[in-house]
Design a protein around this motif. Sequence first.
Motif, PDB file in Angstrom:
ATOM      1  N   TYR A  33       2.407  -0.105   5.020  1.00 44.61           N
ATOM      2  CA  TYR A  33       1.482   0.433   4.017  1.00 44.61           C
ATOM      3  C   TYR A  33       0.038   0.110   4.398  1.00 44.61           C
ATOM      4  CZ  TYR A  33       5.804  -0.343   1.291  1.00 44.61           C
ATOM      5  OH  TYR A  33       7.098  -0.381   0.853  1.00 44.61           O
ATOM      6  N   TYR A  35      -3.532  -0.438   2.094  1.00 50.14           N
ATOM      7  CA  TYR A  35      -4.159  -0.538   0.787  1.00 50.14           C
ATOM      8  C   TYR A  35      -5.666  -0.692   0.973  1.00 50.14           C
ATOM      9  CZ  TYR A  35       0.275  -1.548  -1.595  1.00 50.14           C
ATOM     10  OH  TYR A  35       1.542  -1.484  -2.118  1.00 50.14           O
ATOM     11  N   GLN A  37      -8.894  -2.465  -1.080  1.00 53.66           N
ATOM     12  CA  GLN A  37      -9.295  -3.333  -2.193  1.00 53.66           C
ATOM     13  C   GLN A  37     -10.810  -3.253  -2.364  1.00 53.66           C
ATOM     14  OE1 GLN A  37      -8.705  -7.714  -1.961  1.00 53.66           O
ATOM     15  NE2 GLN A  37      -7.800  -7.551  -3.994  1.00 53.66           N
ATOM     16  N   LYS A  41     -11.743  -6.197  -6.743  1.00 52.23           N
ATOM     17  CA  LYS A  41     -10.416  -6.709  -6.381  1.00 52.23           C
ATOM     18  C   LYS A  41      -9.285  -5.762  -6.737  1.00 52.23           C
ATOM     19  CE  LYS A  41     -11.676 -10.831  -4.884  1.00 52.23           C
ATOM     20  NZ  LYS A  41     -11.501 -11.245  -3.480  1.00 52.23           N
ATOM     21  N   PHE A  42      -9.604  -4.534  -7.111  1.00 53.41           N
ATOM     22  CA  PHE A  42      -8.544  -3.592  -7.449  1.00 53.41           C
ATOM     23  C   PHE A  42      -7.873  -3.099  -6.181  1.00 53.41           C
ATOM     24  CE2 PHE A  42      -6.195  -1.111 -10.242  1.00 53.41           C
ATOM     25  CZ  PHE A  42      -6.101   0.189  -9.774  1.00 53.41           C
ATOM     26  N   LEU A  43      -6.541  -3.212  -6.121  1.00 56.33           N
ATOM     27  CA  LEU A  43      -5.747  -2.833  -4.944  1.00 56.33           C
ATOM     28  C   LEU A  43      -5.139  -1.459  -5.158  1.00 56.33           C
ATOM     29  CD1 LEU A  43      -3.680  -5.968  -3.952  1.00 56.33           C
ATOM     30  CD2 LEU A  43      -4.882  -4.501  -2.352  1.00 56.33           C
ATOM     31  N   ILE A  45      -2.958   1.739  -3.283  1.00 60.79           N
ATOM     32  CA  ILE A  45      -2.199   2.226  -2.135  1.00 60.79           C
ATOM     33  C   ILE A  45      -2.894   3.461  -1.548  1.00 60.79           C
ATOM     34  CG2 ILE A  45      -0.714   3.630  -3.640  1.00 60.79           C
ATOM     35  CD1 ILE A  45       0.495   1.920  -0.437  1.00 60.79           C
ATOM     36  N   ASN A  50       7.697   5.131   6.427  1.00 67.24           N
ATOM     37  CA  ASN A  50       9.047   4.581   6.524  1.00 67.24           C
ATOM     38  C   ASN A  50       9.680   5.130   7.780  1.00 67.24           C
ATOM     39  OD1 ASN A  50      12.209   5.317   5.678  1.00 67.24           O
ATOM     40  ND2 ASN A  50      11.552   3.236   5.223  1.00 67.24           N
ATOM     41  N   ILE A  55       5.494   8.748   3.909  1.00 67.38           N
ATOM     42  CA  ILE A  55       6.204   8.929   2.642  1.00 67.38           C
ATOM     43  C   ILE A  55       5.288   8.817   1.431  1.00 67.38           C
ATOM     44  CG2 ILE A  55       8.472   8.221   3.480  1.00 67.38           C
ATOM     45  CD1 ILE A  55       7.852   5.427   2.283  1.00 67.38           C
ATOM     46  N   ILE A  56       4.156   8.164   1.577  1.00 68.06           N
ATOM     47  CA  ILE A  56       3.169   8.095   0.496  1.00 68.06           C
ATOM     48  C   ILE A  56       1.828   8.478   1.083  1.00 68.06           C
ATOM     49  CG2 ILE A  56       1.914   6.634  -1.141  1.00 68.06           C
ATOM     50  CD1 ILE A  56       4.374   4.876  -1.347  1.00 68.06           C
ATOM     51  N   GLU A  58      -1.630   9.050  -0.884  1.00 67.42           N
ATOM     52  CA  GLU A  58      -2.384   9.151  -2.126  1.00 67.42           C
ATOM     53  C   GLU A  58      -3.636   9.986  -1.904  1.00 67.42           C
ATOM     54  OE1 GLU A  58      -1.323   7.407  -5.354  1.00 67.42           O
ATOM     55  OE2 GLU A  58       0.316   8.046  -4.059  1.00 67.42           O
ATOM     56  N   PHE A  90      -6.043  -3.670   3.514  1.00 62.60           N
ATOM     57  CA  PHE A  90      -4.872  -4.508   3.758  1.00 62.60           C
ATOM     58  C   PHE A  90      -3.710  -3.669   4.265  1.00 62.60           C
ATOM     59  CE2 PHE A  90      -6.067  -8.623   2.298  1.00 62.60           C
ATOM     60  CZ  PHE A  90      -6.988  -8.427   1.287  1.00 62.60           C
ATOM     61  N   ASN A 102      11.573  -3.973  -2.076  1.00 58.33           N
ATOM     62  CA  ASN A 102      10.152  -3.698  -2.057  1.00 58.33           C
ATOM     63  C   ASN A 102       9.227  -4.896  -2.199  1.00 58.33           C
ATOM     64  OD1 ASN A 102       8.512  -1.599  -1.443  1.00 58.33           O
ATOM     65  ND2 ASN A 102       7.979  -1.118  -3.543  1.00 58.33           N
ATOM     66  N   GLN A 104       6.544  -6.635  -0.713  1.00 52.43           N
ATOM     67  CA  GLN A 104       5.639  -6.260   0.359  1.00 52.43           C
ATOM     68  C   GLN A 104       4.902  -7.502   0.843  1.00 52.43           C
ATOM     69  OE1 GLN A 104       3.219  -2.870  -0.668  1.00 52.43           O
ATOM     70  NE2 GLN A 104       4.974  -1.768  -1.493  1.00 52.43           N
TER      71      GLN A 104
END
Lengths: 115, 111
Positions: A33, A35, A37, A41-43, A45, A50, A55-56, A58, A90, A102, A104
């Motif tokens: 993954y 991420y 931030q 400090k809001f994390l 995705i 995979n 697969i993700i 955003e 991250f 899951n 992580q």
Amino acid sequence: DTAVSQTPKYLVTQMGNDKSIKCEQNLGHDTMYWYKQDSKKFLKIMFSYNNKELIINETVPNRFSPKSPDKAHLNLHINSLELGDSAVYFCASSHQYGNSKNIQYFGAGTRLSVL
Amino acid sequence: GESVGLHLPTLSVQEGDNSIINCAYSNSASDYFIWYKQESGKGPQFIIDIRSNMDKRQGQRVTVLLNKTVKHLSLQIAATQPGDSAVYFCAENDNDYKLSFGAGTTVTVRA
């Protein structure tokens, strides 16, 4: 040995440049993954792969392009960097079967500063 | 010390006291929850997890409580130590791959 390692740890660059961040995991995980931030400090995705498949994905500007050459690596390339891209990025990895659903595991982060 | 209500961004606690960090989650279909600890300059570190078929789980000095009726999660830290100073995040598992993180609570331990 570091389980999830990302390089560089710090990245300072000018607006408009193109840069890459690399991530490697030695945990034998099949999912990785990215991420972002922000300063509060809001994390959030950004992407997930995979077994080397996306697969993700955003809502991220298409200036950001992830690449997974194999299950142990997930790199992030950013084109035409903007001031708003300044953040800590991250990398994380996880195992998708068994009882450890899951969890992580995160790298130490790459602090990107766009000037 | 306790962060009451839906979420408070900061919690100050006396060393040796118990800490309670609260978190409200949004998706009633979430079936897996994790608490992470993030120290300054580091990545989030796994603390404890809980599945939706449980309402309590204990680890070393930490306990997670899950109330599915009101979609509320809490993390209790016993005998808080200076090394517990960090930002704490709750995360809910929306599907097999995606974790959604809460806003984070900054815990400061007073000597």
